[in-house]
Design a protein around this motif. Structure first.
Motif, PDB file in Angstrom:
ATOM      1  N   ILE A   3       0.825  -1.208   0.000  1.00 41.39           N
ATOM      2  CA  ILE A   3       0.000   0.000   0.000  1.00 41.39           C
ATOM      3  C   ILE A   3       0.857   1.254   0.000  1.00 41.39           C
ATOM      4  O   ILE A   3       0.595   2.211  -0.742  1.00 41.39           O
ATOM      5  CB  ILE A   3      -0.949  -0.007   1.217  1.00 41.39           C
ATOM      6  CG1 ILE A   3      -2.037  -1.069   1.033  1.00 41.39           C
ATOM      7  CG2 ILE A   3      -1.594   1.360   1.401  1.00 41.39           C
ATOM      8  CD1 ILE A   3      -2.955  -1.197   2.210  1.00 41.39           C
ATOM      9  N   ARG A   7       0.869   4.223  -2.749  1.00 41.98           N
ATOM     10  CA  ARG A   7       0.615   5.603  -2.344  1.00 41.98           C
ATOM     11  C   ARG A   7       1.734   6.524  -2.836  1.00 41.98           C
ATOM     12  O   ARG A   7       1.477   7.600  -3.394  1.00 41.98           O
ATOM     13  CB  ARG A   7       0.514   5.689  -0.822  1.00 41.98           C
ATOM     14  CG  ARG A   7       0.061   7.060  -0.308  1.00 41.98           C
ATOM     15  CD  ARG A   7       0.449   7.293   1.140  1.00 41.98           C
ATOM     16  NE  ARG A   7       0.113   6.233   2.047  1.00 41.98           N
ATOM     17  CZ  ARG A   7      -0.981   6.156   2.800  1.00 41.98           C
ATOM     18  NH1 ARG A   7      -1.875   7.118   2.745  1.00 41.98           N
ATOM     19  NH2 ARG A   7      -1.176   5.142   3.615  1.00 41.98           N
ATOM     20  N   LEU A  72      -6.273   6.784  -1.128  1.00 44.25           N
ATOM     21  CA  LEU A  72      -5.084   6.535  -0.328  1.00 44.25           C
ATOM     22  C   LEU A  72      -4.052   7.652  -0.447  1.00 44.25           C
ATOM     23  O   LEU A  72      -3.202   7.825   0.431  1.00 44.25           O
ATOM     24  CB  LEU A  72      -4.465   5.214  -0.827  1.00 44.25           C
ATOM     25  CG  LEU A  72      -3.441   4.480   0.000  1.00 44.25           C
ATOM     26  CD1 LEU A  72      -4.053   4.003   1.306  1.00 44.25           C
ATOM     27  CD2 LEU A  72      -2.900   3.292  -0.800  1.00 44.25           C
ATOM     28  N   SER A  93      -8.331   4.240   3.137  1.00 43.88           N
ATOM     29  CA  SER A  93      -8.153   3.029   2.345  1.00 43.88           C
ATOM     30  C   SER A  93      -9.471   2.292   2.200  1.00 43.88           C
ATOM     31  O   SER A  93     -10.230   2.173   3.173  1.00 43.88           O
ATOM     32  CB  SER A  93      -7.128   2.112   3.020  1.00 43.88           C
ATOM     33  OG  SER A  93      -7.102   0.840   2.379  1.00 43.88           O
TER      34      SER A  93
END
Length: 199
Positions: A3, A7, A72, A93
Motif C-alpha cells: 500500500i 501511495r 489513499l 483506504s
C-alpha cells in the motif's frame, strides 16, 4: 507492491495524472452514461473508493447523489478538495471503509482495484459487501484479461481480471452480478465493467 509503495508512486505523479485523466470530459462517453445511469438508480449514500482526482465523485454529486470520495493518496485528496470544494473527500483506504455494517447503498470502484494483488482482492470485495445494505450496488471497472496476470501500468504494477473470474469473486463475497459490459477501444487495453448487488 504494498500500500505504501502504491501511495508513493501515485503521489509523485498526482499532478500529472490529474492533468491528463482528471476530467470527466476526458472519459469515454459510454463510461459517463453507465456511471450516471447506475447512480440514478441508487437512493442513499455512495462512496467513490480510490477516487483519485475526484472527477467521478463530483460527476455523481452534480447529479444529486449523496456521495463522498476516498483515496489513499493525500495529493489526490488535496487537489480534489480545491477543484470540487462542495464534495466531501478524505484520505482513507478502501480495505477498511470505517463505516457501520450495511450503511452504504452504493460503492463505485472505477479502476481503483487494479493494483490490488490477486490474493487480496477477495478481502476487499468482502469489505464492500459488509458495508453495503442488502440490495446495495457495487459498480467496478477494470482491465479485461487473463485473471490475475500482472502488467506494467504507467504508475505501478496492475492486474487483469476476466469478467467471469471477477464475477466468481463477487459471488463468493456475497454479491449477485446484475450486468456485465466489455469493450475494446482501438489502441487501448480491453475494458470491462460489472454491476453487482448484495444478496
Amino acid at each position: 507492491m504494498g500500500i505504501e509503495s502504491i501511495r508513493a508512486a501515485y503521489g509523485v505523479r498526482a499532478a500529472e495524472y490529474t492533468r491528463i485523466l482528471g476530467s470527466v470530459e476526458d472519459m469515454h462517453e459510454k463510461d459517463r452514461e453507465r456511471i450516471g445511469r447506475w447512480a440514478s438508480s441508487i437512493n442513499g449514500l455512495l462512496i467513490d473508493v480510490g477516487c483519485g482526482p475526484g472527477h467521478w465523485t463530483d460527476f455523481l454529486y452534480q447529479r444529486g447523489a449523496s456521495v463522498q470520495g476516498i483515496d489513499l493518496v493525500p495529493e489526490f485528496i488535496e487537489s480534489a478538495r480545491v477543484r470540487f470544494p462542495e464534495v466531501p473527500f478524505s484520505v482513507a483506504s478502501f480495505r477498511n471503509l470505517d463505516v457501520p455494517d450495511e450503511s452504504l447503498h452504493g460503492v463505485l470502484a472505477w479502476y481503483s482495484l487494479i493494483h490490488v494483488p490477486p490474493n487480496e482482492l477477495s478481502l476487499v470485495l468482502r469489505e464492500f459487501s459488509r458495508a453495503l445494505a442488502q440490495g446495495g450496488q457495487l459498480l467496478v471497472g477494470f482491465f479485461d484479461g487473463s485473471p490475475g496476470d500482472s502488467f506494467p501500468h504507467a504508475i505501478t504494477t496492475a492486474y487483469y481480471w476476466s469478467p467471469e473470474q471477477m464475477g466468481h469473486l463477487l459471488g463468493d463475497a456475497g454479491f449477485e452480478v446484475i450486468d456485465v459490459e466489455t469493450r475494446q477501444d482501438p489502441g487501448k487495453r480491453a475494458h470491462a465493467a460489472i454491476t453487482a448487488a448484495v444478496r
